[in-house]
Design a protein around this motif. Structure first.
Motif, mmCIF file in Angstrom:
data_model
loop_
_atom_site.group_PDB
_atom_site.id
_atom_site.type_symbol
_atom_site.label_atom_id
_atom_site.label_comp_id
_atom_site.label_asym_id
_atom_site.label_seq_id
_atom_site.Cartn_x
_atom_site.Cartn_y
_atom_site.Cartn_z
ATOM 1 N N ALA A 15 0.832 -1.207 0.000
ATOM 2 C CA ALA A 15 0.000 0.000 0.000
ATOM 3 C C ALA A 15 0.867 1.258 0.000
ATOM 4 O O ALA A 15 0.556 2.235 -0.694
ATOM 5 N N VAL A 16 1.956 1.239 0.755
ATOM 6 C CA VAL A 16 2.872 2.383 0.771
ATOM 7 C C VAL A 16 3.524 2.560 -0.598
ATOM 8 O O VAL A 16 3.635 3.677 -1.116
ATOM 9 N N ALA A 17 3.951 1.453 -1.205
ATOM 10 C CA ALA A 17 4.557 1.521 -2.538
ATOM 11 C C ALA A 17 3.552 2.075 -3.548
ATOM 12 O O ALA A 17 3.904 2.887 -4.411
ATOM 13 N N ARG A 18 2.319 1.644 -3.427
ATOM 14 C CA ARG A 18 1.259 2.136 -4.313
ATOM 15 C C ARG A 18 1.073 3.640 -4.137
ATOM 16 O O ARG A 18 0.979 4.386 -5.102
ATOM 17 N N LEU A 21 4.048 5.508 -5.762
ATOM 18 C CA LEU A 21 3.980 5.480 -7.217
ATOM 19 C C LEU A 21 2.810 6.305 -7.730
ATOM 20 O O LEU A 21 2.946 7.079 -8.688
ATOM 21 N N ASP A 22 1.654 6.187 -7.090
ATOM 22 C CA ASP A 22 0.465 6.932 -7.486
ATOM 23 C C ASP A 22 0.718 8.437 -7.393
ATOM 24 O O ASP A 22 0.427 9.184 -8.329
ATOM 25 N N THR A 23 1.282 8.876 -6.297
ATOM 26 C CA THR A 23 1.572 10.296 -6.104
ATOM 27 C C THR A 23 2.587 10.799 -7.131
ATOM 28 O O THR A 23 2.428 11.884 -7.693
ATOM 29 N N SER A 24 3.600 9.998 -7.385
ATOM 30 C CA SER A 24 4.626 10.387 -8.356
ATOM 31 C C SER A 24 4.051 10.530 -9.762
ATOM 32 O O SER A 24 4.348 11.499 -10.469
ATOM 33 N N SER A 36 -2.411 6.777 -13.441
ATOM 34 C CA SER A 36 -1.601 6.176 -12.378
ATOM 35 C C SER A 36 -2.164 4.830 -11.932
ATOM 36 O O SER A 36 -1.407 3.874 -11.728
ATOM 37 N N THR A 37 -3.467 4.715 -11.814
ATOM 38 C CA THR A 37 -4.069 3.443 -11.419
ATOM 39 C C THR A 37 -3.889 2.401 -12.503
ATOM 40 O O THR A 37 -3.653 1.224 -12.215
ATOM 41 N N LEU A 38 -3.951 2.814 -13.753
ATOM 42 C CA LEU A 38 -3.719 1.897 -14.860
ATOM 43 C C LEU A 38 -2.291 1.353 -14.821
ATOM 44 O O LEU A 38 -2.069 0.152 -14.970
ATOM 45 N N VAL A 39 -1.312 2.215 -14.584
ATOM 46 C CA VAL A 39 0.084 1.781 -14.490
ATOM 47 C C VAL A 39 0.270 0.822 -13.314
ATOM 48 O O VAL A 39 0.907 -0.224 -13.439
ATOM 49 N N ILE A 40 -0.301 1.160 -12.180
ATOM 50 C CA ILE A 40 -0.175 0.318 -10.989
ATOM 51 C C ILE A 40 -0.819 -1.047 -11.225
ATOM 52 O O ILE A 40 -0.261 -2.086 -10.858
ATOM 53 N N THR A 41 -1.983 -1.059 -11.868
ATOM 54 C CA THR A 41 -2.648 -2.326 -12.187
ATOM 55 C C THR A 41 -1.782 -3.160 -13.122
ATOM 56 O O THR A 41 -1.625 -4.371 -12.933
ATOM 57 N N ALA A 42 -1.197 -2.526 -14.137
ATOM 58 C CA ALA A 42 -0.353 -3.249 -15.092
ATOM 59 C C ALA A 42 0.887 -3.819 -14.412
ATOM 60 O O ALA A 42 1.221 -5.000 -14.589
ATOM 61 N N VAL A 43 1.555 -3.016 -13.615
ATOM 62 C CA VAL A 43 2.762 -3.490 -12.911
ATOM 63 C C VAL A 43 2.395 -4.617 -11.947
ATOM 64 O O VAL A 43 3.073 -5.648 -11.886
ATOM 65 N N GLY A 44 1.320 -4.425 -11.197
ATOM 66 C CA GLY A 44 0.902 -5.436 -10.229
ATOM 67 C C GLY A 44 0.533 -6.758 -10.870
ATOM 68 O O GLY A 44 0.965 -7.815 -10.417
#
Length: 124
Positions: A15-18, A21-24, A36-44
């Motif tokens: 959650a902290v990593a998310r 990354l989301d803020t960045s 940002s959520t799309l990138v996080i979903t793809a990486v995850g």
């Protein structure tokens, strides 16, 4: 009990990593589309595919799999955030953007999961 606590801790780290990354990404991407959520979903999903392939190929044990997939990536990549952002797009009368975001999110997640699985299975 130790595995339970470690999964919880890994979920918190995810959650902290998310958040970081989301803020960045949001500082760089200032448009309405929730990139940002799309990138996080793809990486995850890519990393979950790697982890699942490693587990199925007996490269990691069950505990390690649980720590990463259920723990870290469970906290890192949540589909509920994507659904919430789709809802926000609909509420702001951006139905076509919401529909496009839904399609891209699902297709990207499946593609990244398959790519991670494939890459994780190469050495077998």
């Amino acid at each position: 009990m130790t595995t339970f606590i470690l999964v919880c801790l890994c979920g918190g780290l995810g959650a902290v990593a998310r958040f970081i990354l989301d803020t960045s990404i949001q500082r760089w991407w200032s448009r309405a589309f929730p990139f940002s959520t799309l990138v996080i979903t793809a990486v995850g999903t890519f990393c979950v595919g790697l982890a699942a392939a490693a587990f199925m190929n007996h490269a990691v044990d069950t505990r390690t799999y649980l720590l990463f997939v259920i723990g870290f990536f469970g906290g890192f990549s949540t589909f509920s955030t994507a659904v919430n952002q789709m809802t926000s797009l609909v509420r702001s009368h951006r139905q076509w953007s919401a529909l496009a975001y839904l399609a891209i999110t699902v297709l990207a997640a499946l593609a990244c999961l398959a790519l991670g699985w494939w890459m994780g299975s190469l050495n077998r």
